[in-house]
Scaffold this motif. Sequence first.
Motif, PDB file in Angstrom:
ATOM      1  N   THR A 162      -3.391  -2.010  21.083  1.00 13.59           N
ATOM      2  CA  THR A 162      -4.675  -1.582  20.367  1.00 13.59           C
ATOM      3  C   THR A 162      -5.026  -2.715  19.552  1.00 13.59           C
ATOM      4  OG1 THR A 162      -4.422   0.824  20.141  1.00 13.59           O
ATOM      5  CG2 THR A 162      -5.905  -0.197  18.569  1.00 13.59           C
ATOM      6  N   TRP A 163      -6.127  -3.604  19.829  1.00 11.54           N
ATOM      7  CA  TRP A 163      -6.745  -4.803  19.030  1.00 11.54           C
ATOM      8  C   TRP A 163      -8.067  -4.595  18.464  1.00 11.54           C
ATOM      9  CZ3 TRP A 163     -10.473  -8.312  21.517  1.00 11.54           C
ATOM     10  CH2 TRP A 163     -10.614  -9.590  20.723  1.00 11.54           C
ATOM     11  N   LEU A 164      -8.205  -4.773  17.072  1.00 10.12           N
ATOM     12  CA  LEU A 164      -9.535  -4.545  16.555  1.00 10.12           C
ATOM     13  C   LEU A 164      -9.924  -5.603  16.062  1.00 10.12           C
ATOM     14  CD1 LEU A 164      -8.490  -1.323  13.999  1.00 10.12           C
ATOM     15  CD2 LEU A 164      -9.652  -1.375  16.208  1.00 10.12           C
ATOM     16  N   LEU A 165     -11.336  -5.712  16.197  1.00 11.03           N
ATOM     17  CA  LEU A 165     -12.139  -6.844  15.614  1.00 11.03           C
ATOM     18  C   LEU A 165     -12.810  -6.527  14.144  1.00 11.03           C
ATOM     19  CD1 LEU A 165     -12.528  -7.271  18.872  1.00 11.03           C
ATOM     20  CD2 LEU A 165     -14.139  -8.973  18.144  1.00 11.03           C
ATOM     21  N   ASP A 166     -13.072  -5.291  14.065  1.00 11.85           N
ATOM     22  CA  ASP A 166     -13.733  -4.709  12.709  1.00 11.85           C
ATOM     23  C   ASP A 166     -12.951  -3.199  12.410  1.00 11.85           C
ATOM     24  OD1 ASP A 166     -15.473  -6.772  11.361  1.00 11.85           O
ATOM     25  OD2 ASP A 166     -16.542  -6.678  13.341  1.00 11.85           O
ATOM     26  N   GLY A 167     -12.927  -2.853  11.511  1.00  8.95           N
ATOM     27  CA  GLY A 167     -12.569  -1.518  11.111  1.00  8.95           C
ATOM     28  C   GLY A 167     -11.144  -1.043  11.055  1.00  8.95           C
ATOM     29  N   GLU A 168     -10.836   0.296  11.093  1.00 11.31           N
ATOM     30  CA  GLU A 168      -9.520   0.721  11.213  1.00 11.31           C
ATOM     31  C   GLU A 168      -9.379   1.960  12.285  1.00 11.31           C
ATOM     32  OE1 GLU A 168     -11.362  -0.264   7.304  1.00 11.31           O
ATOM     33  OE2 GLU A 168     -11.627   1.671   8.212  1.00 11.31           O
ATOM     34  N   VAL A 169      -8.107   2.094  12.643  1.00  9.38           N
ATOM     35  CA  VAL A 169      -7.672   3.189  13.487  1.00  9.38           C
ATOM     36  C   VAL A 169      -6.412   3.837  13.023  1.00  9.38           C
ATOM     37  CG1 VAL A 169      -7.307   4.116  15.888  1.00  9.38           C
ATOM     38  CG2 VAL A 169      -9.219   2.620  15.606  1.00  9.38           C
ATOM     39  N   ARG A 170      -6.572   5.037  13.132  1.00 17.41           N
ATOM     40  CA  ARG A 170      -4.932   5.823  12.671  1.00 17.41           C
ATOM     41  C   ARG A 170      -4.602   6.299  13.946  1.00 17.41           C
ATOM     42  NH1 ARG A 170      -4.446  10.150   7.842  1.00 17.41           N
ATOM     43  NH2 ARG A 170      -2.157  10.061   7.622  1.00 17.41           N
ATOM     44  N   HIS A 171      -3.281   5.736  14.314  1.00 15.88           N
ATOM     45  CA  HIS A 171      -2.460   6.449  15.492  1.00 15.88           C
ATOM     46  C   HIS A 171      -1.634   7.205  14.888  1.00 15.88           C
ATOM     47  CE1 HIS A 171       0.477   5.857  18.761  1.00 15.88           C
ATOM     48  NE2 HIS A 171       1.511   5.995  17.838  1.00 15.88           N
ATOM     49  N   ARG A 172      -1.227   8.494  15.654  1.00  9.78           N
ATOM     50  CA  ARG A 172      -0.275   9.413  15.364  1.00  9.78           C
ATOM     51  C   ARG A 172       0.312   9.772  16.625  1.00  9.78           C
ATOM     52  NH1 ARG A 172      -3.905  12.532  11.684  1.00  9.78           N
ATOM     53  NH2 ARG A 172      -3.364  12.243   9.611  1.00  9.78           N
ATOM     54  N   ASP A 173       1.669   9.905  16.751  1.00 15.74           N
ATOM     55  CA  ASP A 173       2.174  10.188  18.100  1.00 15.74           C
ATOM     56  C   ASP A 173       3.414  11.184  17.982  1.00 15.74           C
ATOM     57  OD1 ASP A 173       4.853   8.844  17.072  1.00 15.74           O
ATOM     58  OD2 ASP A 173       3.894   6.960  18.063  1.00 15.74           O
ATOM     59  N   GLY A 174       3.959  11.626  19.272  1.00 16.16           N
ATOM     60  CA  GLY A 174       4.807  12.623  19.276  1.00 16.16           C
ATOM     61  C   GLY A 174       6.461  12.193  18.721  1.00 16.16           C
ATOM     62  N   LEU A 175       6.403  11.062  18.382  1.00 20.78           N
ATOM     63  CA  LEU A 175       7.668  10.540  17.875  1.00 20.78           C
ATOM     64  C   LEU A 175       7.696  10.566  16.262  1.00 20.78           C
ATOM     65  CD1 LEU A 175       8.130   7.162  19.946  1.00 20.78           C
ATOM     66  CD2 LEU A 175       9.096   9.401  20.282  1.00 20.78           C
ATOM     67  N   GLY A 176       6.371  10.816  15.615  1.00 17.35           N
ATOM     68  CA  GLY A 176       6.546  11.382  14.201  1.00 17.35           C
ATOM     69  C   GLY A 176       5.960   9.826  13.654  1.00 17.35           C
ATOM     70  N   ASN A 177       5.433   8.936  14.327  1.00 20.94           N
ATOM     71  CA  ASN A 177       4.713   7.630  13.848  1.00 20.94           C
ATOM     72  C   ASN A 177       3.372   7.947  13.263  1.00 20.94           C
ATOM     73  OD1 ASN A 177       6.676   5.628  14.449  1.00 20.94           O
ATOM     74  ND2 ASN A 177       6.277   6.425  16.490  1.00 20.94           N
ATOM     75  N   ASP A 178       2.632   7.510  12.030  1.00 25.95           N
ATOM     76  CA  ASP A 178       1.438   7.707  11.757  1.00 25.95           C
ATOM     77  C   ASP A 178       1.142   6.268  10.975  1.00 25.95           C
ATOM     78  OD1 ASP A 178      -0.821   8.265  10.063  1.00 25.95           O
ATOM     79  OD2 ASP A 178       0.151  10.014   9.383  1.00 25.95           O
ATOM     80  N   GLN A 179       0.250   5.569  11.668  1.00 28.53           N
ATOM     81  CA  GLN A 179       0.179   4.143  11.419  1.00 28.53           C
ATOM     82  C   GLN A 179      -1.200   3.797  11.606  1.00 28.53           C
ATOM     83  OE1 GLN A 179       2.550   1.566  10.739  1.00 28.53           O
ATOM     84  NE2 GLN A 179       0.600   0.674   9.861  1.00 28.53           N
ATOM     85  N   LEU A 180      -1.763   3.089  10.382  1.00 28.45           N
ATOM     86  CA  LEU A 180      -2.981   2.509  10.432  1.00 28.45           C
ATOM     87  C   LEU A 180      -3.202   1.067  10.895  1.00 28.45           C
ATOM     88  CD1 LEU A 180      -6.028   3.500   9.375  1.00 28.45           C
ATOM     89  CD2 LEU A 180      -5.316   2.323   7.299  1.00 28.45           C
ATOM     90  N   ILE A 181      -4.031   0.864  11.575  1.00 31.36           N
ATOM     91  CA  ILE A 181      -4.236  -0.511  12.113  1.00 31.36           C
ATOM     92  C   ILE A 181      -5.439  -1.311  11.716  1.00 31.36           C
ATOM     93  CG2 ILE A 181      -5.111   0.229  14.432  1.00 31.36           C
ATOM     94  CD1 ILE A 181      -3.722  -2.378  15.754  1.00 31.36           C
ATOM     95  N   ARG A 182      -5.283  -2.385  11.391  1.00 30.39           N
ATOM     96  CA  ARG A 182      -6.560  -3.209  10.884  1.00 30.39           C
ATOM     97  C   ARG A 182      -6.675  -4.277  11.761  1.00 30.39           C
ATOM     98  NH1 ARG A 182      -4.423  -1.195   6.119  1.00 30.39           N
ATOM     99  NH2 ARG A 182      -5.916  -0.074   5.001  1.00 30.39           N
TER     100      ARG A 182
END
Length: 307
Positions: free
Chosen positions: A70-90
């Motif tokens: 995942t690569w962003l130029l603008d904005g934010e995306v929130r990732h959640r997965d089955g391993l328990g990770n909860d990560q916002l990317i900018r």
Amino acid sequence: MDKLDGQMLEPREVPLGGPRAMLVRRTLPSRARSTVGAWCFADSYGPDDITGRVGMAVPPHPHIGLQTVTWLLDGEVRHRDGLGNDQLIRPGQLNLMTAGRGIAHAEHSPSGHSARLHGVQLWIALPDAARDIQPRFEHHATLPGDESITVLIGQLAGGVSPARTHSPLLGAEIMVSAGKPVRIPLEPEFEHAVLAAAQPVCVDGAPVPVGALRCLPPGRRELVIDAESTTRALLIGGQPFTEPVLMWWNFVARDHSEIVAARKDWEAARAEGPSARFAAVAAEAGAALPAPALPTVRLRPRPAPRS
């Protein structure tokens, strides 16, 4: 045309994310080409004004046999997965998820998100030696580079990414100032491609429209990117991937039976609850995406591209 001039892949619009799907521009895979190195999938989206809107809303869904970038130029995306990770990317950061034998994840624009959303989603096909490894997730808040190059994957111009991959690869963001061409050294054993994600660019004088991907075969030692407006582009590359790649829905496999088994496991997890292969995505209240019906013919891998 010189054999090193390569080919242009024009994007096609496809919906992403189920009932509230957003439109994305897809260049890989295409009828003309299925991979660039081990890169096997490329979607770009935006810039979209999502003021007062949900933005990205991709419910839990499964993956096997690949890595997601995942690569962003603008904005934010929130990732959640089955391993328990909860990560916002900018912008300027990297999310790298290795599916291995299987993982489920979801991606959403967070509450209170920025007005604009603009980015790229890519997949990397895992080689046989890594296709059944345990899944993992990495977030890299800082990446190496200079004023014109940010190295997401692999190494370029002295910068080495901390991201863990399983085949020789390159992924880099290139900042191009208006009227100031950027000269980029290349690994001649790699095939490469340049994605114009924001504004049109020129690659060695050849125009690349927004959303298009210009592919270049092995043999080049450098390329030049320039643009009329200051912009950013994405450079990807890698050693030609010679293993068969069978892509169906969110799965990367080698043969029909693997796809059938993964689909069965996912549908069982949706109906009966989390499994060892597809654990639940925590804090996701909505329903997971159902797998589409399999085609009536046997799925077959596409041949490796001829550079």
